[in-house]
Motif scaffolding. Structure first.
Motif, PDB file in Angstrom:
ATOM      1  N   ASN A 257       0.847  -1.187   0.000  1.00 34.55           N
ATOM      2  CA  ASN A 257       0.000   0.000   0.000  1.00 34.55           C
ATOM      3  C   ASN A 257       0.889   1.246   0.000  1.00 34.55           C
ATOM      4  N   VAL A 258       0.503   2.282  -0.720  1.00 32.26           N
ATOM      5  CA  VAL A 258       1.210   3.570  -0.723  1.00 32.26           C
ATOM      6  C   VAL A 258       0.242   4.640  -0.245  1.00 32.26           C
ATOM      7  N   ILE A 259       0.561   5.255   0.879  1.00 33.36           N
ATOM      8  CA  ILE A 259      -0.350   6.244   1.470  1.00 33.36           C
ATOM      9  C   ILE A 259       0.324   7.572   1.786  1.00 33.36           C
ATOM     10  N   SER A 260       1.590   7.758   1.367  1.00 32.32           N
ATOM     11  CA  SER A 260       2.293   8.981   1.784  1.00 32.32           C
ATOM     12  C   SER A 260       3.149   9.596   0.675  1.00 32.32           C
ATOM     13  N   LEU A 261       2.707   9.478  -0.584  1.00 29.63           N
ATOM     14  CA  LEU A 261       3.440  10.114  -1.683  1.00 29.63           C
ATOM     15  C   LEU A 261       2.940  11.547  -1.843  1.00 29.63           C
ATOM     16  N   GLU A 262       3.739  12.519  -1.401  1.00 31.84           N
ATOM     17  CA  GLU A 262       3.385  13.934  -1.515  1.00 31.84           C
ATOM     18  C   GLU A 262       3.917  14.451  -2.844  1.00 31.84           C
ATOM     19  N   VAL A 263       3.055  15.086  -3.656  1.00 33.13           N
ATOM     20  CA  VAL A 263       3.415  15.417  -5.035  1.00 33.13           C
ATOM     21  C   VAL A 263       3.504  16.915  -5.283  1.00 33.13           C
ATOM     22  N   THR A 264       3.576  17.730  -4.238  1.00 32.25           N
ATOM     23  CA  THR A 264       3.727  19.174  -4.427  1.00 32.25           C
ATOM     24  C   THR A 264       4.986  19.475  -5.242  1.00 32.25           C
ATOM     25  N   GLY A 265       4.872  20.367  -6.208  1.00 35.57           N
ATOM     26  CA  GLY A 265       6.027  20.753  -7.009  1.00 35.57           C
ATOM     27  C   GLY A 265       6.317  19.831  -8.165  1.00 35.57           C
ATOM     28  N   THR A 266       5.484  18.810  -8.379  1.00 35.75           N
ATOM     29  CA  THR A 266       5.672  17.893  -9.510  1.00 35.75           C
ATOM     30  C   THR A 266       4.604  18.172 -10.560  1.00 35.75           C
ATOM     31  N   LYS A 267       4.731  17.515 -11.711  1.00 34.03           N
ATOM     32  CA  LYS A 267       3.723  17.678 -12.757  1.00 34.03           C
ATOM     33  C   LYS A 267       2.373  17.113 -12.322  1.00 34.03           C
ATOM     34  N   VAL A 268       2.410  16.104 -11.472  1.00 28.77           N
ATOM     35  CA  VAL A 268       1.151  15.580 -10.938  1.00 28.77           C
ATOM     36  C   VAL A 268       0.535  16.595  -9.978  1.00 28.77           C
ATOM     37  N   GLY A 269       1.379  17.211  -9.149  1.00 27.18           N
ATOM     38  CA  GLY A 269       0.881  18.225  -8.231  1.00 27.18           C
ATOM     39  C   GLY A 269       0.217  19.389  -8.938  1.00 27.18           C
ATOM     40  N   ASP A 270       0.712  19.720 -10.137  1.00 22.91           N
ATOM     41  CA  ASP A 270       0.123  20.813 -10.900  1.00 22.91           C
ATOM     42  C   ASP A 270      -1.287  20.480 -11.383  1.00 22.91           C
ATOM     43  N   MET A 271      -1.637  19.195 -11.363  1.00 21.46           N
ATOM     44  CA  MET A 271      -2.953  18.762 -11.841  1.00 21.46           C
ATOM     45  C   MET A 271      -3.985  18.703 -10.715  1.00 21.46           C
TER      46      MET A 271
END
Length: 637
Positions: A257-271
C-alpha cells in the motif's frame, strides 16, 4: 514498449555517470540496475555470440540477469559468461555448490592468467540443521501481530457497525459561511458524492499509476507499506511500484500500500487543487509566508498526497498527524472507512491501544461504536480533526487528498499532538514544523486583533484561538525557565523573521483573545474553561488585584515612603458635561488648562500631589524611585 524504452534511457544515463549497479561485488544485483547496465553496455567482456542477449529476450529475463565483478580489474561480467566451469582449485563439494551467492573472491580469466597465484574462493557454508524451523516475523510479533494480510478481512466479517448517517452535501454548500454559521460544521465527516461546486481540480478519470511514475519520476523513492505487518518495506521507487501494480492480483506475492506520496512541485501536483473551503482555512496556505515556500525552503508539504492501494490493502487504526483534517477524493476504485468518534473515552482507549501489545486486538471492541462508510469513484470526503479511522481497499484504487490544520479545531489538534508525544510517535511521522506554524498563526492573529479597525471572529474561533495562545505561552515559559536542551528546541521553532519577542507575542495574543471574547483579565493564575459558545473564566484571588504573570516575581522594595501634599484651589471657566454627554472626553485637555471660551460655568478645581519614594538593593548598589502624581478634583458651582 513505451515503459521499456523509458527504463532503457534511464539505465544508460546511470551507467554513463559511473553509478555502480550492484550492492556488492559478487552478489545478485538489483534487477533494475542490472538491466540498465545490460542495455547500456549491450555486452560484457566475456559474452560470446551465443551468450549475448538478443533483442528478442523478454523483459523479465533481462531483469533477472546476474552480474559479478573481478576483484582486481573491477570489470563486470555476466555470471552466465563467467561460469563455464568451476575452478580446478576447488574441492569436489565446493564445485557442486559453485554459485554466485557463495563467491568470496572472484577473478576474471585475464587476471588469473596474469597471476596464476590468484585463487577463486568461496564463503564457508552456513551451518545447517535437520531440525525444521518456522520463520518468525519478530517485528510483528513484538506487537502481537501475524504476517497474514487477510486477517483484518476475516476480523471484519464478525463485527457489527453503526449505519452511516454522516451528512451528504452538495459541493456548493461546503463553504466558509457554512463553517462559521453552523455550530456542527466540521464536527463529523461529510460526504460529497459529486465534486461539482467544490472548487476542486483533479487529474482525468483515466489517470493511472503508470502516469504517476512517469510524471513524478520513476527513480523517485516511495514509502511502501507491507499490509501484513503494517510497517515500511524498504527499497521501493515509483518505477518498481508501477511494475508491482501491473501484476495480476494473484501474481502479487505480498499486499502493499502507498499512502504517503506527496506530489507538491511535480507535474502531478500541478494537476491537483484542493477544495476551495480547504484552501480558505488551511494554515499552511494562509499563514506560512509565501516567500518561504518552494525550493530551498523547509515548510509543511502535506497538502497534495497521491494514495495508491491494491485490492485487500488495509490501513490500521490511526488519527492523522497533529489532528489535522483531511480532504479525500476517490479518482478510481473504492475505499471502505471505519470511523470512531473522538470522544474523551475513545481517545483514551486509542492512546492505550497505540504502539502496545493491545494493537493486535480490534480497537473497535474498546470503544462505544464504529461507523462504516463506503466511498466509490467520484466521491469526496472531508474528515474532521481527531477522528480515529481505519481503511480497507476492496479493489485497486487511486486517491488524491491532503491534510490541513485550521482555526476551528485547535484544541483537538493540540490534544492529538499530546497523544502522539505520549505514545512516542517518531518525529518523522508527525506534522512537519507544527510548532513553527503555530507561531506564524499566532503572530498573524495578533496583528489583526491589534489593527485599528480590529477584527471580529466567531465564538468558535475565539475559543479555539485561546487554546493556541495557551500553547504558545507554555512554549514561552519553557524558553524562560526550561532546561538548556528544552530552550534550544523551543527557540529553533520560533520564526525569527516574524516573531521578535516570543513571550510578548504569546501573552499579548492571549490577552487580546480574552478581551475579544468578553473577558478583560489576563491573570496567569486563573483557570480558563472554554466551550463552543465562548470563553468562561474563573480567577484565583490574590492580595494584589492587578493582573500579574505567574512567572513574574519582582524584587521586593526594602523601604517605601508615601506622602500627600494638599495643593492649590483655583476656579476656571468650563462647560459642565451632561451625564450622558461623551463630548467631555474630547475637551478634557482644554478644561485642565482653563482654555475653554464662550458659554461656560465656573468650576472649582482642587489639586493634591502624591509622592512615593521606593528604595531597594540591587547587584550594583541601590535603586531609588521617586514617583509624583497630581490628582485634580473638579466641582461646578
Amino acid at each position: 514498449m513505451a515503459r521499456a524504452r523509458r527504463r532503457q534511457a534511464r539505465g544508460t544515463a546511470a551507467t554513463a555517470s559511473g553509478a555502480s549497479p550492484l550492492s556488492s561485488k559478487a552478489s545478485t544485483p538489483d534487477p533494475e540496475a542490472a538491466a540498465a547496465v545490460a542495455q547500456a553496455a549491450e555486452t560484457c567482456p566475456g559474452c560470446t555470440t551465443d551468450s549475448n542477449p538478443s533483442p528478442s529476450r523478454n523483459r523479465a529475463a533481462v531483469l533477472k540477469e546476474n552480474w559479478i565483478c573481478c576483484d582486481v580489474c573491477k570489470t563486470w561480467y555476466h555470471w552466465r559468461c563467467a561460469t563455464t566451469e568451476p575452478p580446478a582449485s576447488l574441492s569436489e563439494d565446493d564445485k557442486k555448490d559453485y554459485t554466485i551467492d557463495r563467491i568470496d573472491k572472484w577473478y576474471c580469466k585475464p587476471c588469473l592468467e596474469k597471476d596464476p597465484s590468484r585463487t577463486i574462493t568461496l564463503k564457508p557454508p552456513a551451518r545447517k540443521s535437520d531440525r525444521k524451523r518456522n520463520h518468525q516475523d519478530y517485528a510483528s510479533l513484538n506487537l502481537g501481530l501475524t504476517s497474514d494480510p487477510t486477517r483484518w478481512v476475516r476480523m471484519l466479517e464478525n463485527k457489527t457497525f453503526k449505519k452511516d448517517s454522516f451528512k451528504r452535501m452538495q459541493g456548493s454548500e461546503v463553504t466558509v459561511e457554512w463553517l462559521e454559521e453552523d455550530e456542527d460544521a466540521m464536527t463529523e465527516p461529510i460526504v460529497v458524492e459529486k465534486a461539482d461546486g467544490l472548487g476542486m481540480k483533479m487529474p482525468p478519470s483515466d489517470f493511472s499509476v503508470e502516469d504517476v511514475a512517469e510524471l513524478v519520476g520513476e527513480e523517485t523513492p516511495v514509502e511502501v507499506i507491507d499490509v501484513a505487518t503494517q510497517s515500511a518495506s524498504p527499497g521501493w521507487n515509483l518505477g518498481k511500484w508501477a511494475d508491482y501494480i501491473e501484476l495480476e492480483p494473484e501474481a502479487r506475492e505480498k499486499i502493499y500500500n502507498v499512502i504517503s506520496l506527496e506530489v507538491t512541485g511535480t507535474k502531478v501536483g500541478d494537476m491537483v487543487l484542493p477544495p476551495k473551503l480547504v484552501r480558505e482555512v488551511d494554515w499552511v496556505e494562509n499563514f506560512w509566508p509565501s516567500t518561504r515556500k518552494g525550493k530551498g525552503h523547509a515548510y509543511p508539504k502535506v497538502q497534495l498526497y497521491c494514495l495508491m492501494g491494491v485490492a485487500s490493502a488495509w490501513t490500521d487504526w490511526h488519527v492523522d498527524f497533529a489532528g489535522s483534517s483531511v480532504y479525500y477524493h476517490i479518482l478510481q476504485g473504492s475505499k471502505v472507512f471505519y470511523f470512531i468518534k473522538p470522544t474523551p473515552a475513545n481517545l483514551a482507549a486509542y492512546e492505550r491501544w497505540s504502539g502496545t501489545e493491545l494493537q493486535s486486538a480490534w480497537l473497535g471492541d474498546m470503544v462505544d461504536e464504529v461507523t462504516k462508510v463506503t466511498l466509490t469513484t467520484g466521491n469526496t470526503m472531508i474528515i474532521p480533526s481527531g477522528w480515529i479511522h481505519a481503511v480497507y481497499t476492496p479493489v485497486d484504487t487511486i486517491v488524491f487528498g491532503g491534510n490541513f490544520l485550521h482555526s476551528f479545531a485547535i484544541p483537538m489538534q493540540l490534544k492529538i499532538r499530546k497523544i502522539e508525544i505520549a505514545t512516542q510517535v517518531p518525529k518523522k511521522f508527525r506534522f512537519p514544523l507544527f510548532t513553527k506554524l503555530c507561531w506564524y498563526v499566532g503572530d498573524k492573529y495578533l496583528r489583526d486583533l491589534k489593527a485599528p479597525a480590529g477584527a471580529e471572529y466567531p465564538s468558535r474561533v475565539l475559543a479555539s484561538l485561546l487554546a493556541l495562545a495557551d500553547f504558545l505561552v507554555s512554549e514561552a515559559r519553557t524558553l524562560e525557565r526550561g532546561t538548556d536542551q528544552a530552550k534550544k528546541e523551543v527557540k529553533e521553532q520560533i520564526p525569527a523573521d516574524r516573531v521578535k519577542d516570543a513571550a510578548a507575542v504569546a501573552r499579548e495574543l492571549r490577552w487580546r483573545v480574552r478581551l475579544a471574547a468578553g473577558n478583560a483579565s489576563d491573570d496567569e493564575g486563573g483557570v480558563v474553561k472554554t466551550n463552543g459558545a465562548g470563553v468562561k473564566r474563573k480567577r484565583i484571588a490574590d492580595d494584589d488585584e492587578r493582573p500579574r504573570f505567574k512567572n513574574f516575581k519582582p524584587r521586593r522594595w526594602d523601604n517605601v515612603v508615601e506622602k500627600a501634599d494638599e495643593g492649590e484651589t483655583r476656579v476656571v471657566k468650563a462647560n459642565k458635561p451632561a451625564e450622558d454627554d461623551e463630548a467631555w472626553k474630547e475637551l478634557w485637555m482644554e478644561w485642565s488648562t482653563g482654555a475653554v471660551e464662550g458659554d461656560a460655568a465656573d468650576a472649582q478645581v482642587k489639586s493634591r500631589t502624591e509622592t512615593i519614594v521606593r528604595i531597594r538593593r540591587t547587584g550594583e548598589g541601590l535603586e531609588r524611585q521617586r514617583v509624583e502624581r497630581v490628582v485634580e478634583s473638579w466641582e461646578w458651582q
